[in-house]
Design an enzyme around this catalytic site. Structure first.
Site, PDB file in Angstrom:
ATOM      1  N   LYS A  65       0.840  -1.212   0.000  1.00  0.00           N
ATOM      2  CA  LYS A  65       0.000   0.000   0.000  1.00  0.00           C
ATOM      3  C   LYS A  65       0.867   1.252   0.000  1.00  0.00           C
ATOM      4  CE  LYS A  65      -2.728  -0.151   3.487  1.00  0.00           C
ATOM      5  NZ  LYS A  65      -3.379   0.930   4.234  1.00  0.00           N
ATOM      6  N   SER A  66       1.950   1.212   0.769  1.00  0.00           N
ATOM      7  CA  SER A  66       2.803   2.392   0.896  1.00  0.00           C
ATOM      8  C   SER A  66       3.342   2.819  -0.467  1.00  0.00           C
ATOM      9  CB  SER A  66       3.963   2.099   1.851  1.00  0.00           C
ATOM     10  OG  SER A  66       3.493   1.814   3.144  1.00  0.00           O
ATOM     11  N   GLY A  76      -6.123   7.183   5.992  1.00  0.00           N
ATOM     12  CA  GLY A  76      -5.354   8.339   6.411  1.00  0.00           C
ATOM     13  C   GLY A  76      -4.346   8.765   5.357  1.00  0.00           C
ATOM     14  N   ARG A 104      -8.064  11.652  13.306  1.00  0.00           N
ATOM     15  CA  ARG A 104      -6.615  11.514  13.166  1.00  0.00           C
ATOM     16  C   ARG A 104      -5.984  12.877  12.887  1.00  0.00           C
ATOM     17  NH1 ARG A 104      -5.919   5.984   9.706  1.00  0.00           N
ATOM     18  NH2 ARG A 104      -3.740   6.224  10.360  1.00  0.00           N
ATOM     19  N   SER A 163       8.713   7.581  11.690  1.00  0.00           N
ATOM     20  CA  SER A 163       8.428   6.708  10.547  1.00  0.00           C
ATOM     21  C   SER A 163       9.203   7.174   9.323  1.00  0.00           C
ATOM     22  CB  SER A 163       6.921   6.704  10.267  1.00  0.00           C
ATOM     23  OG  SER A 163       6.196   6.268  11.392  1.00  0.00           O
ATOM     24  N   ASP A 218       2.297  -0.494  12.473  1.00  0.00           N
ATOM     25  CA  ASP A 218       1.419  -1.416  11.763  1.00  0.00           C
ATOM     26  C   ASP A 218       1.766  -2.877  12.030  1.00  0.00           C
ATOM     27  OD1 ASP A 218      -0.047   0.624  10.677  1.00  0.00           O
ATOM     28  OD2 ASP A 218       1.018   0.634   8.764  1.00  0.00           O
ATOM     29  N   ARG A 244      -5.349   1.181  18.743  1.00  0.00           N
ATOM     30  CA  ARG A 244      -4.713  -0.125  18.621  1.00  0.00           C
ATOM     31  C   ARG A 244      -4.023  -0.559  19.907  1.00  0.00           C
ATOM     32  NH1 ARG A 244      -1.905  -0.622  12.969  1.00  0.00           N
ATOM     33  NH2 ARG A 244      -4.046  -0.581  12.188  1.00  0.00           N
ATOM     34  N   ARG A 250      -5.841  -4.905  10.799  1.00  0.00           N
ATOM     35  CA  ARG A 250      -4.717  -5.641  11.385  1.00  0.00           C
ATOM     36  C   ARG A 250      -5.132  -6.419  12.632  1.00  0.00           C
ATOM     37  NH1 ARG A 250      -1.004  -4.241   7.840  1.00  0.00           N
ATOM     38  NH2 ARG A 250      -0.986  -2.083   7.082  1.00  0.00           N
ATOM     39  N   LYS A 300      -9.584  -3.525   3.905  1.00  0.00           N
ATOM     40  CA  LYS A 300      -8.858  -2.255   3.887  1.00  0.00           C
ATOM     41  C   LYS A 300      -7.483  -2.405   3.242  1.00  0.00           C
ATOM     42  CE  LYS A 300      -7.173   1.426   6.958  1.00  0.00           C
ATOM     43  NZ  LYS A 300      -7.739   2.562   6.206  1.00  0.00           N
TER      44      LYS A 300
END
Length: 420
Positions: free
Chosen positions: A20-21, A88, A116, A185, A298, A329, A373, A399
């Site tokens: 996805k990234s 997001g 968010r 990140s 993640d 989470r 997740r 998702k």
């Protein structure tokens, strides 16, 4: 949809869907390039579909072809409604893109998305001529960015940095972007820079400042999206707790931060090695470890399941960022492990999560809380349980990994779909 999973060791071969990234970023550069192109990979996740719908609202066109998607660059719209769903990444990339192109846009999406963080990014855009109408979510923007010197605090989210890096090449002149604060990140920013360079953008970094050449993207022909390491983490854990699993479509030299899970699971005693272009994971007795999750939030649900089956007490630090994911989470992972009979404790003062491993998990219910997740973590844990585990809200996997339960069955897992 709920699924009932009867404990069964997982084994066999599985190939990962597109990262996805990488795919979010590659879709964007293709959508505003100077020629048609084709993106090769499984792009069927809800988040990537959302990005394509937003880019369509901006004027791009997408047509499915064998093995991927053909992208026709955008004829830029003057006005748009961008429905960002629960993604997001889509929201934080689309806002500065719309501002760079001068598209008056209203942004809408799921309620959790509006919770968010966004303010630092919006403040930066306002400083450069964009107007933000309404406060909260939904909201609208108008105006157009111009080339210049930008400053952003990236400590809350690397996506603020990536969104601006994707937008600034679309301006007529050259720009700089100085990043304040430490981004936990950084790997995601590295992916953005990698995609931009693949897309013909001249971008260089000196210290905390990026120098970006304006003038647009240059993308043509076919490009392949590498596989997703964050989703591969679940099959790594499944193989370590079950039987041998062979995982394909992974880049062993990937910039994806979640590739670190391979190192962490080896540190815990996991038997994992490369055979050609496939990662082979074998059943292993795991030991407790400690690690900092600040850069790989993640991967915490998958790692939590592995450590819950390890010998001894493991400690995960840097977990407070987990509160602003698809679910809280930190709370939902804790609830999942407790429901499976695992002792887990969060120390807020130290920002640590302690997990004491057990030989086998209890059966029962795991609630996804609409978090993909959590649903995948609960399913992998079920394979190591004494009795059946029901994952409530299992459709959340769409998702990022719509074929997750099909692959689970290919690996020998027992899935009974319960439609409430």
């Amino acid at each position: 949809m709920n699924v009932k999973l009867v404990p069964t060791s997982l084994s066999g071969r599985v190939d990962m869907p597109a990262s996805k990234s990488y795919a979010h970023r590659m879709l964007i550069t293709a959508a505003f390039s100077n020629a048609e192109s084709v993106l090769i990979g499984d792009l069927s996740s809800d988040d990537l579909t959302t990005t394509m719908l937003v880019l369509t609202a901006f004027g791009a066109r997408f047509n499915a072809v064998k093995g991927g998607m053909k992208i026709t660059p955008a004829v830029i719209k003057k006005h748009a409604v961008a429905s960002c769903g629960e993604s997001g990444s889509t929201l934080r990339f689309a806002v500065p893109i719309a501002a760079a192109l001068g598209i008056e846009t209203t942004f809408v999406g799921a309620l959790r998305l509006g919770e968010r963080p966004m303010q630092e990014l919006l403040d930066c855009l306002v400083e450069h001529g964009v107007k933000v109408l309404e406060h909260g979510f939904p909201f609208s923007i108008s105006g157009k960015l111009s080339a210049g010197d930008y400053v952003i605090d990236g400590s809350r989210s690397s996506q603020f940095v990536s969104g601006l890096l994707l937008a600034l090449p679309l301006l007529d002149g050259d720009s700089t972007l100085t990043v304040r604060g430490t981004s936990s990140s950084a790997a995601y920013i590295d992916i953005t820079v990698d995609v931009l360079r693949q897309s013909g953008v001249q971008i260089n970094r000196q210290g905390d400042t990026y120098f970006i050449r304006g003038g647009g993207y240059s993308v043509a022909g076919e490009r392949k999206v590498e596989g997703d390491w964050s989703n591969a983490a679940f099959w790594m854990v499944g193989g370590l707790l079950g039987d041998e699993i062979s995982i394909g479509n992974l880049n062993p030299d990937s910039l994806q931060g979640d590739m670190r899970v391979l190192e962490l699971l080896r540190q815990a005693g996991g038997d994992m090695h490369w055979s050609g272009d496939r990662l082979i994971v074998k059943r292993s007795a795991l030991n407790s470890i400690s690690f900092d999750a600040d850069g790989i939030p993640d991967s915490v649900p998958a790692m939590a399941v592995a450590l819950a089956a390890a010998n001894g007490a493991s400690v995960i630090t840097g977990v407070k960022r987990l509160r602003i994911k698809e679910s809280d989470r930190l709370a939902t992972v804790t609830d999942m492990l407790k429901s499976l009979g695992v002792f887990v404790e969060y120390d807020e003062a130290k920002d640590t999560l302690m997990i004491i491993g057990v030989p086998q998990f209890d059966g029962g219910k795991v609630f996804s809380h609409n978090d993909h997740r959590l649903a995948m973590a609960g399913a992998v844990a079920a394979a190591h349980a004494r009795s059946a585990v029901t994952v409530v809200g299992a459709e959340a996997v769409k998702k990022s990994y719509p074929k997750f339960f099909l692959d689970y069955e290919i690996l020998g897992g027992s899935v009974c779909r319960l439609h409430a």
